[in-house]
Design a protein around this motif. Structure first.
Motif, PDB file in Angstrom:
ATOM      1  N   GLY A 120       0.825  -1.196   0.000  1.00 22.94           N
ATOM      2  CA  GLY A 120       0.000   0.000   0.000  1.00 22.94           C
ATOM      3  C   GLY A 120       0.863   1.252   0.000  1.00 22.94           C
ATOM      4  O   GLY A 120       1.948   1.274   0.594  1.00 22.94           O
ATOM      5  N   ASN A 121       0.379   2.297  -0.662  1.00 19.35           N
ATOM      6  CA  ASN A 121       1.181   3.511  -0.794  1.00 19.35           C
ATOM      7  C   ASN A 121       1.400   4.235   0.526  1.00 19.35           C
ATOM      8  O   ASN A 121       2.291   5.081   0.637  1.00 19.35           O
ATOM      9  N   GLU A 155      -4.880  11.291  -8.052  1.00 18.95           N
ATOM     10  CA  GLU A 155      -3.768  12.174  -8.409  1.00 18.95           C
ATOM     11  C   GLU A 155      -2.750  12.349  -7.291  1.00 18.95           C
ATOM     12  O   GLU A 155      -1.652  12.868  -7.515  1.00 18.95           O
ATOM     13  N   TYR A 156      -3.082  11.910  -6.056  1.00 18.95           N
ATOM     14  CA  TYR A 156      -2.205  12.165  -4.908  1.00 18.95           C
ATOM     15  C   TYR A 156      -0.805  11.611  -5.178  1.00 18.95           C
ATOM     16  O   TYR A 156      -0.646  10.467  -5.631  1.00 18.95           O
ATOM     17  N   ARG A 157       0.200  12.416  -4.914  1.00 18.29           N
ATOM     18  CA  ARG A 157       1.616  12.067  -5.166  1.00 18.29           C
ATOM     19  C   ARG A 157       1.859  11.595  -6.604  1.00 18.29           C
ATOM     20  O   ARG A 157       2.766  10.825  -6.885  1.00 18.29           O
ATOM     21  N   ARG A 158       0.976  12.045  -7.506  1.00 15.08           N
ATOM     22  CA  ARG A 158       1.074  11.699  -8.931  1.00 15.08           C
ATOM     23  C   ARG A 158       1.027  10.180  -9.160  1.00 15.08           C
ATOM     24  O   ARG A 158       1.559   9.669 -10.169  1.00 15.08           O
ATOM     25  N   LEU A 203      -2.123  25.253  -7.185  1.00 14.85           N
ATOM     26  CA  LEU A 203      -3.003  24.779  -8.252  1.00 14.85           C
ATOM     27  C   LEU A 203      -2.225  24.484  -9.533  1.00 14.85           C
ATOM     28  O   LEU A 203      -2.545  23.530 -10.261  1.00 14.85           O
ATOM     29  N   ASP A 204      -1.201  25.268  -9.816  1.00 16.58           N
ATOM     30  CA  ASP A 204      -0.385  25.017 -11.010  1.00 16.58           C
ATOM     31  C   ASP A 204       0.283  23.648 -10.942  1.00 16.58           C
ATOM     32  O   ASP A 204       0.424  22.969 -11.973  1.00 16.58           O
ATOM     33  N   ASP A 205       0.691  23.256  -9.754  1.00 19.99           N
ATOM     34  CA  ASP A 205       1.304  21.937  -9.562  1.00 19.99           C
ATOM     35  C   ASP A 205       0.288  20.827  -9.834  1.00 19.99           C
ATOM     36  O   ASP A 205       0.603  19.812 -10.468  1.00 19.99           O
ATOM     37  N   VAL A 206      -0.948  21.042  -9.378  1.00 19.11           N
ATOM     38  CA  VAL A 206      -2.021  20.076  -9.651  1.00 19.11           C
ATOM     39  C   VAL A 206      -2.281  20.001 -11.159  1.00 19.11           C
ATOM     40  O   VAL A 206      -2.402  18.912 -11.741  1.00 19.11           O
ATOM     41  N   MET A 207      -2.365  21.158 -11.811  1.00 18.94           N
ATOM     42  CA  MET A 207      -2.588  21.211 -13.254  1.00 18.94           C
ATOM     43  C   MET A 207      -1.492  20.453 -14.003  1.00 18.94           C
ATOM     44  O   MET A 207      -1.767  19.713 -14.963  1.00 18.94           O
ATOM     45  N   ASP A 208      -0.268  20.622 -13.551  1.00 15.24           N
ATOM     46  CA  ASP A 208       0.853  19.941 -14.188  1.00 15.24           C
ATOM     47  C   ASP A 208       0.686  18.425 -14.116  1.00 15.24           C
ATOM     48  O   ASP A 208       0.939  17.706 -15.096  1.00 15.24           O
ATOM     49  N   ALA A 209       0.242  17.936 -12.959  1.00 15.19           N
ATOM     50  CA  ALA A 209       0.031  16.487 -12.795  1.00 15.19           C
ATOM     51  C   ALA A 209      -1.047  15.981 -13.752  1.00 15.19           C
ATOM     52  O   ALA A 209      -0.879  14.942 -14.416  1.00 15.19           O
ATOM     53  N   PHE A 210      -2.151  16.724 -13.855  1.00 16.46           N
ATOM     54  CA  PHE A 210      -3.239  16.285 -14.743  1.00 16.46           C
ATOM     55  C   PHE A 210      -2.818  16.379 -16.212  1.00 16.46           C
ATOM     56  O   PHE A 210      -3.227  15.538 -17.032  1.00 16.46           O
ATOM     57  N   GLN A 266       0.226  15.886 -17.292  1.00 18.79           N
ATOM     58  CA  GLN A 266       1.072  14.703 -17.506  1.00 18.79           C
ATOM     59  C   GLN A 266       0.206  13.463 -17.716  1.00 18.79           C
ATOM     60  O   GLN A 266       0.482  12.634 -18.594  1.00 18.79           O
ATOM     61  N   MET A 267      -0.836  13.327 -16.899  1.00 24.58           N
ATOM     62  CA  MET A 267      -1.749  12.187 -17.028  1.00 24.58           C
ATOM     63  C   MET A 267      -2.428  12.198 -18.409  1.00 24.58           C
ATOM     64  O   MET A 267      -2.521  11.165 -19.080  1.00 24.58           O
TER      65      MET A 267
END
Length: 438
Positions: A67-68, A153-156, A182-189, A191-192
């Motif tokens: 588990g993570n 999305e947690y921890r990408r 929020l920019d960091d969250v946007m970056d993850a999405f 990438q996804m």
């Protein structure tokens, strides 16, 4: 035959994956804390062995899925490495497993679990479908064409997945213990999005998702008529909502859902769009949407003679607003009492004013002590910092649960992601049941 051992088997995703592997004729066992967690119920039903954490659980021949939440220094994982066993993280295992199906990852800051559950239910009415839902529900179905999974999305972690399709419900700032802004969250999405192979179905009413970048078609849904799929002529009642769906400005069909709230209509639109894209007959979509019973801990209702208790996982201001909107649509003439436990000190601190604003939509508000995470330090923040910001709010301890009874035939919304809010709710249920049998 591979024997899988799950370290942290009661985790919502871990429990679901264990169920899938068991259903697919694998031998499965796992370990976790001994405290009861609702995600263990389907494991017990399948007679999957659940052990207390112990390094001695790890023996030669096992494949260990970790588990993570558990570091590499966890005694079971240390023992597995000593024995030379394969240790694979939950999200990495899932990333490989999904390759054998037409995979659909449901992601977003909010609404993942409900949308994953609804999509699984609709597709299962059309063709064999395996699924992993974040409420601790999983099912492995023989000869499945589709595999539907909730992608967090947690921890990408969702970057371990390369799905055929993705449904993206929204993008919001959350998990401030990991994401900077929020920019960091946007970056993850983003990438996804670049990892999706066939198409993305995204909520076009969310201006952040309008900016998503991808190498595949992006199909937008929402209330706005600029979307590819949009809802019109919406009728809301205490029994749910009905609406017409237009596809690129042409009438497609009319649908009804038993769930309340705008977010439930949006979730349904995403499922309709994906199902239409994959050729699911409209009569099947209509029937399954109208008969969907919901997922665990998402507006789960218990009715008593004169009181209604709702159990909901809402733990972010956006989710609290959606839950309160649903309650007011379903129970327009009743007092709405919110009993909320914030989840993590970092989230509470980062969104303190937003929490206060969302909770103020309830008629009465009770706040429980913040549910801390093992991965953070509490600092000086306490629940009183939130109590002071919500007019009329009260700090509620579990031994004071009887105070809620003064609201009589109200609708009691127990909201939060931690285990403690369940303890509050169950204590209140016992109080009601004792009164009914007295």
């Amino acid at each position: 035959m591979t024997v899988f051992h799950f370290t942290g088997i009661k985790g919502s995703g871990m429990s679901s994956l264990a169920q899938i592997l068991h259903d697919s004729m694998n031998e499965v066992q796992g370990s976790d804390v001994e405290k009861y967690i609702f995600t263990e119920e389907p494991l017990v039903e399948r007679k999957i062995k659940i052990l207390p954490f112990d390094a001695d659980n790890i023996v030669p021949g096992l494949t260990v899925i970790a588990g993570n939440a558990f570091p590499d220094t966890h005694p079971e994982l240390v023992r597995a490495k000593e024995l030379g066993l394969e240790v694979i993280r939950y999200h990495d295992f899932l990333g490989h497993y999904m390759d054998q199906f037409t995979s659909i990852a449901v992601t977003g800051s909010h609404g993942k679990t409900s949308t994953t559950g609804l999509l699984s239910y609709v597709l299962s009415g059309f063709t064999p479908t395996s699924y992993l839902i974040g409420d601790g529900t999983g099912k492995g179905v023989k000869d499945s064409r589709f595999f539907v999974l909730e992608a967090c999305e947690y921890r990408r972690h969702f970057l371990a997945y390369k799905p055929d399709y993705a449904i993206m419900t929204n993008i919001d700032f959350d998990h401030p213990d990991y994401f900077k802004d929020l920019d960091d969250v946007m970056d993850a999405f983003n990438q996804m999005a670049m990892q999706v192979k066939k198409a993305i179905v995204a909520c076009g009413d969310d201006h952040h998702l309008q900016q998503i970048k991808a190498n595949v078609p992006v199909v937008f849904y929402g209330f706005d008529e600029a979307n590819d799929f949009f809802a019109k002529n919406v009728v809301k009642t205490s029994d749910g909502s009905s609406f017409d769906v237009y596809v690129r400005n042409e009438y497609f069909n009319s649908f009804a859902i038993p769930s309340a709230g705008d977010h439930a209509i949006l979730n349904a639109l995403g499922v309709i769009a994906l199902s239409h894209y994959e050729g699911v007959p409209v009569d099947i979509i209509k029937d399954r949407l109208s008969t969907f019973g919901g997922v665990k801990r998402r507006f789960t209702i218990t009715e008593y003679d004169d009181k209604t208790i709702v159990d909901d996982y809402a733990h972010h201001p956006t989710e609290i607003e959606a839950t309160l909107q649903s309650a007011k649509q379903k129970y327009p003439d009743r007092e709405i009492v919110a009993i909320f436990q914030p989840h993590t000190f970092t989230r509470t601190a980062a969104l303190l004013d937003s929490f206060a604003a969302s909770l103020s939509h309830a008629d009465s508000v009770y706040l429980c002590d913040i549910f801390g995470s093992a991965r953070e330090k509490s600092g000086t923040l306490t629940i009183d910092d939130l109590v002071k910001r919500v007019p009329g709010a009260k700090h509620l301890k579990i031994e004071q649960i009887a105070e809620l009874e003064e609201h009589g035939n109200a609708v009691y919304l127990f909201m939060g992601a931690g285990d403690d809010i369940q303890d509050y709710m169950n204590a209140f249920k016992r109080l009601i049941e004792q009164g009914e049998t007295a």
